[in-house]
Design a protein around this motif. Structure first.
Motif, PDB file in Angstrom:
ATOM      1  N   THR A 268       0.829  -1.215   0.000  1.00  0.00           N
ATOM      2  CA  THR A 268       0.000   0.000   0.000  1.00  0.00           C
ATOM      3  C   THR A 268       0.857   1.255   0.000  1.00  0.00           C
ATOM      4  N   ARG A 269       2.107   1.133   0.403  1.00  0.00           N
ATOM      5  CA  ARG A 269       3.021   2.262   0.536  1.00  0.00           C
ATOM      6  C   ARG A 269       2.435   3.348   1.435  1.00  0.00           C
ATOM      7  N   SER A 270       1.723   2.924   2.438  1.00  0.00           N
ATOM      8  CA  SER A 270       1.156   3.896   3.370  1.00  0.00           C
ATOM      9  C   SER A 270       1.123   3.330   4.784  1.00  0.00           C
ATOM     10  N   SER A 271       1.875   3.982   5.683  1.00  0.00           N
ATOM     11  CA  SER A 271       1.850   3.552   7.079  1.00  0.00           C
ATOM     12  C   SER A 271       0.471   3.738   7.677  1.00  0.00           C
ATOM     13  N   SER A 272      -0.192   4.827   7.315  1.00  0.00           N
ATOM     14  CA  SER A 272      -1.520   5.082   7.898  1.00  0.00           C
ATOM     15  C   SER A 272      -2.516   4.036   7.439  1.00  0.00           C
ATOM     16  N   ASN A 304       7.143   8.058  13.257  1.00  0.00           N
ATOM     17  CA  ASN A 304       8.344   7.217  13.227  1.00  0.00           C
ATOM     18  C   ASN A 304       8.535   6.595  11.853  1.00  0.00           C
ATOM     19  N   MET A 305       9.495   7.097  11.104  1.00  0.00           N
ATOM     20  CA  MET A 305       9.692   6.637   9.733  1.00  0.00           C
ATOM     21  C   MET A 305      11.158   6.308   9.517  1.00  0.00           C
ATOM     22  N   ASP A 306      11.581   5.156   9.987  1.00  0.00           N
ATOM     23  CA  ASP A 306      12.990   4.776   9.842  1.00  0.00           C
ATOM     24  C   ASP A 306      13.356   4.564   8.380  1.00  0.00           C
ATOM     25  N   GLY A 307      12.449   3.922   7.642  1.00  0.00           N
ATOM     26  CA  GLY A 307      12.727   3.636   6.232  1.00  0.00           C
ATOM     27  C   GLY A 307      12.846   4.923   5.437  1.00  0.00           C
ATOM     28  N   THR A 308      11.955   5.868   5.715  1.00  0.00           N
ATOM     29  CA  THR A 308      11.980   7.147   5.023  1.00  0.00           C
ATOM     30  C   THR A 308      13.274   7.896   5.332  1.00  0.00           C
ATOM     31  N   ALA A 309      13.693   7.854   6.589  1.00  0.00           N
ATOM     32  CA  ALA A 309      14.917   8.542   6.984  1.00  0.00           C
ATOM     33  C   ALA A 309      16.124   7.936   6.287  1.00  0.00           C
ATOM     34  N   ALA A 347       4.014  12.529   6.210  1.00  0.00           N
ATOM     35  CA  ALA A 347       2.730  11.870   6.438  1.00  0.00           C
ATOM     36  C   ALA A 347       2.836  10.412   6.000  1.00  0.00           C
ATOM     37  N   GLY A 348       2.058   9.551   6.624  1.00  0.00           N
ATOM     38  CA  GLY A 348       2.125   8.129   6.298  1.00  0.00           C
ATOM     39  C   GLY A 348       1.333   7.757   5.064  1.00  0.00           C
ATOM     40  N   VAL A 349       1.550   8.494   3.992  1.00  0.00           N
ATOM     41  CA  VAL A 349       0.826   8.222   2.745  1.00  0.00           C
ATOM     42  C   VAL A 349       1.831   8.020   1.620  1.00  0.00           C
ATOM     43  N   PRO A 350       1.427   7.378   0.517  1.00  0.00           N
ATOM     44  CA  PRO A 350       2.395   7.104  -0.549  1.00  0.00           C
ATOM     45  C   PRO A 350       3.057   8.377  -1.067  1.00  0.00           C
ATOM     46  N   GLY A 351       4.377   8.302  -1.225  1.00  0.00           N
ATOM     47  CA  GLY A 351       5.097   9.397  -1.863  1.00  0.00           C
ATOM     48  C   GLY A 351       5.409  10.596  -0.998  1.00  0.00           C
ATOM     49  N   ALA A 352       4.941  10.604   0.240  1.00  0.00           N
ATOM     50  CA  ALA A 352       5.169  11.779   1.095  1.00  0.00           C
ATOM     51  C   ALA A 352       6.656  12.012   1.327  1.00  0.00           C
ATOM     52  N   GLY A 353       7.413  10.922   1.425  1.00  0.00           N
ATOM     53  CA  GLY A 353       8.843  11.030   1.703  1.00  0.00           C
ATOM     54  C   GLY A 353       9.589  11.782   0.608  1.00  0.00           C
ATOM     55  N   LEU A 354       9.114  11.637  -0.613  1.00  0.00           N
ATOM     56  CA  LEU A 354       9.760  12.327  -1.738  1.00  0.00           C
ATOM     57  C   LEU A 354       9.612  13.837  -1.589  1.00  0.00           C
ATOM     58  N   LEU A 381      11.087   2.556  -4.186  1.00  0.00           N
ATOM     59  CA  LEU A 381      11.740   2.874  -2.913  1.00  0.00           C
ATOM     60  C   LEU A 381      10.700   3.030  -1.808  1.00  0.00           C
ATOM     61  N   ASP A 382       9.571   3.622  -2.176  1.00  0.00           N
ATOM     62  CA  ASP A 382       8.511   3.881  -1.199  1.00  0.00           C
ATOM     63  C   ASP A 382       7.999   2.572  -0.585  1.00  0.00           C
ATOM     64  N   ALA A 383       7.894   1.538  -1.428  1.00  0.00           N
ATOM     65  CA  ALA A 383       7.391   0.251  -0.928  1.00  0.00           C
ATOM     66  C   ALA A 383       8.268  -0.243   0.225  1.00  0.00           C
ATOM     67  N   MET A 384       9.591  -0.234  -0.005  1.00  0.00           N
ATOM     68  CA  MET A 384      10.486  -0.769   1.019  1.00  0.00           C
ATOM     69  C   MET A 384      10.561   0.141   2.234  1.00  0.00           C
ATOM     70  N   ARG A 385      10.614   1.466   1.992  1.00  0.00           N
ATOM     71  CA  ARG A 385      10.772   2.338   3.161  1.00  0.00           C
ATOM     72  C   ARG A 385       9.520   2.293   4.027  1.00  0.00           C
ATOM     73  N   THR A 386       8.354   2.185   3.393  1.00  0.00           N
ATOM     74  CA  THR A 386       7.126   2.105   4.182  1.00  0.00           C
ATOM     75  C   THR A 386       7.086   0.806   4.985  1.00  0.00           C
ATOM     76  N   CYS A 387       7.558  -0.272   4.360  1.00  0.00           N
ATOM     77  CA  CYS A 387       7.619  -1.561   5.050  1.00  0.00           C
ATOM     78  C   CYS A 387       8.463  -1.434   6.323  1.00  0.00           C
ATOM     79  N   ILE A 388       9.607  -0.743   6.215  1.00  0.00           N
ATOM     80  CA  ILE A 388      10.472  -0.569   7.385  1.00  0.00           C
ATOM     81  C   ILE A 388       9.859   0.433   8.362  1.00  0.00           C
ATOM     82  N   ASN A 389       9.199   1.455   7.849  1.00  0.00           N
ATOM     83  CA  ASN A 389       8.531   2.406   8.746  1.00  0.00           C
ATOM     84  C   ASN A 389       7.587   1.669   9.685  1.00  0.00           C
ATOM     85  N   VAL A 390       6.779   0.789   9.107  1.00  0.00           N
ATOM     86  CA  VAL A 390       5.777   0.068   9.898  1.00  0.00           C
ATOM     87  C   VAL A 390       6.437  -0.966  10.802  1.00  0.00           C
TER      88      VAL A 390
HETATM   89  N1  ASP Z   1       4.930   6.129   2.227  1.00  0.00           N
HETATM   90  C1  ASP Z   1       5.612   6.300   3.472  1.00  0.00           C
HETATM   91  C2  ASP Z   1       4.739   5.839   4.612  1.00  0.00           C
HETATM   92  O1  ASP Z   1       3.550   5.855   4.526  1.00  0.00           O
HETATM   93  C3  ASP Z   1       6.027   7.696   3.716  1.00  0.00           C
HETATM   94  C4  ASP Z   1       7.039   8.061   2.690  1.00  0.00           C
HETATM   95  O2  ASP Z   1       6.664   8.387   1.567  1.00  0.00           O
HETATM   96  O3  ASP Z   1       8.246   8.002   2.999  1.00  0.00           O
HETATM   97  O4  ASP Z   1       5.241   5.423   5.624  1.00  0.00           O
END
Ligand code: ASP
Length: 410
Positions: A268-272, A304-309, A347-354, A381-390
């Motif tokens: 989903t690429r979204s933590s929320s 908390n967004m470790d993957g995004t960071a 925000a925990g939504v797709p693409g926010a990190g960009l 990239l978003d798929a993996m970083r969101t996975c780690i965020n969660v």
């Molecule tokens: N998609 C990420 C999330 O929901 C946020 C991001 O774009 O880095 O956790």
């Protein structure tokens, strides 16, 4: 989700693989095939988005009701403060470690070296002032926060309601009871929606794979590799370590318990959007109480967004290398600070990190055009970083629960 979990997970995995295969197969034909471009792809897009929308539908009532109940059930406001501080410290520490891993990999793999892209190199600028970030978490109008799904403000208001309910005695208990019922209904709605996950996942990944084709694996392979390897190292070393040391459980027990949440986050690429599943997994499979999980996890999905960071660390270096900018040690240290703040504000939504990457680039004096480079592969990239965020949220949650003397599942 525990007993049915495996079979649902199987179905999700099958949907994922079939979606990729379909996407790769039809991708090259989409542009000249009217049926594919006019009907099949838009239909899949809608199916995927219905699944996402249904998950989003439950977030505000679920988070609000469960945090009120959580705060009230911790009972002692002092305990709530203690848990809050522990949670914040762990969130910040794990995020900083993630960026360091990202910077090390960016320096070792050097994804951008040799690209020699010309661009305007900007002046170093300050990040959004910390004081503004602080002011922003207090809702002037809690209903407005709910309508806009401003999670941090919703969390703050829910904590106030929960704590105030403790002081309000009998009447407070009645209100908490009502929220408890609402939270229960929202959990059961989560399970209903999860049954649609295999179809939603199939549709979402098919659309992505058809758009990017096998090229998602080609020119930016190094950036992708750096982010993916960094995320795996972070999960295997930092999260496993935390689970072994503080929870006295095996990493296998942990990763198995939260796999549905991790996979859903990836897709989903979204933590929320993943949050309902994260809460269900942590409560049902790891055995964390509702009191702690309903406070720690929504907060984590928001800040908390470790993957995004980690991704921002890698991408800042990638952009610097691509544009031939030398980054001093102190510039790299400033990346740690700005990327931590940026990930909190993401925000925990797709693409926010960009979007937040622009803040890291400008404050480091790197060209904003770098965003254009990263954007093409950002979904991967978003798929993996969101996975780690969660995943990071669940690790901290388990550690906080163990430190409060909770008995986790075996
Ligand atoms: N998609 C990420 C999330 O929901 C946020 C991001 O774009 O880095 O956790």
């Amino acid at each position: 989700m525990a007993s049915k979990g495996m079979s649902l997970l199987w179905k999700i995995s099958i949907g994922f693989v079939l979606g990729i295969v379909l996407g790769f197969a039809v991708g090259p034909m989409v542009s000249d095939n009217v049926v594919l471009s006019g009907y099949v792809m838009p239909f899949l897009n809608v199916v995927g988005n219905i699944f996402l929308t249904l998950l989003k539908m439950i977030i505000v009532p679920l988070v609000f009701s469960s945090i009120v109940v959580g705060a009230a059930s911790i009972g002692d406001p002092k305990a709530l403060g203690r848990i809050g501080i522990k949670t914040l410290v762990l969130y910040l520490l794990t995020t900083a470690v993630a960026i360091v891993i990202g910077l090390v990999l960016g320096n070792v793999i050097q994804p951008g070296v040799g690209m020699n892209i010309a661009g305007a190199v900007g002046e170093a600028r300050a990040a959004k002032p910390l004081l503004d970030v602080m002011l922003d978490i207090f809702p002037a109008n809690p209903l407005d926060s709910m309508i806009k799904a401003n999670m941090l403000q919703i969390i703050v208001f829910a904590l106030f309601v929960g704590v105030a309910a403790i002081f309000a005695g009998e009447k407070g208990k009645r209100l908490v009871g009502a929220f408890e019922a609402l939270a229960e209904v929202m959990y059961s709605m989560t399970h209903m929606i999860m049954n649609l996950a295999p179809y939603g996942v199939f549709a979402l990944i098919a659309v992505t794979a058809s758009k990017y084709g096998v090229a998602i694996l080609a020119p930016f392979a190094k950036v992708i590799a750096a982010v993916y390897i960094g995320c795996v190292i972070h999960a295997v070393v930092v999260y496993s370590g935390m689970i072994v040391v503080f929870c006295r459980r095996s990493p296998l027990w942990y990763f198995r318990g939260i796999q549905e949440a991790s996979i859903t986050a990836f897709v989903t690429r979204s933590s929320s959007a993943t949050l309902p599943i994260t809460i269900a997994n942590v409560q049902e499979n790891l055995g964390v109480s509702e009191g702690i999980s309903s406070f720690v996890l929504p907060l984590g999905a928001t800040i908390n967004m470790d993957g995004t960071a980690l991704y921002q660390g890698v991408c800042a270096l990638f952009v610097a290398q691509a544009f031939g900018v030398e980054l001093s040690m102190s510039a790299q240290i400033s990346i740690i600070v700005t990327a931590t703040l940026a990930s909190i504000g993401t925000a925990g939504v797709p693409g926010a990190g960009l979007i937040m990457l622009t803040m890291v680039l400008t404050s480091t004096g790197l060209p904003i055009e770098g965003i254009g480079l990263v954007a093409g592969i950002d979904a991967v990239l978003d798929a993996m970083r969101t996975c780690i965020n969660v995943t990071g949220d669940t690790a901290v949650c388990a550690v906080v629960a163990a430190s409060e003397g909770e008995k986790l599942k075996a």
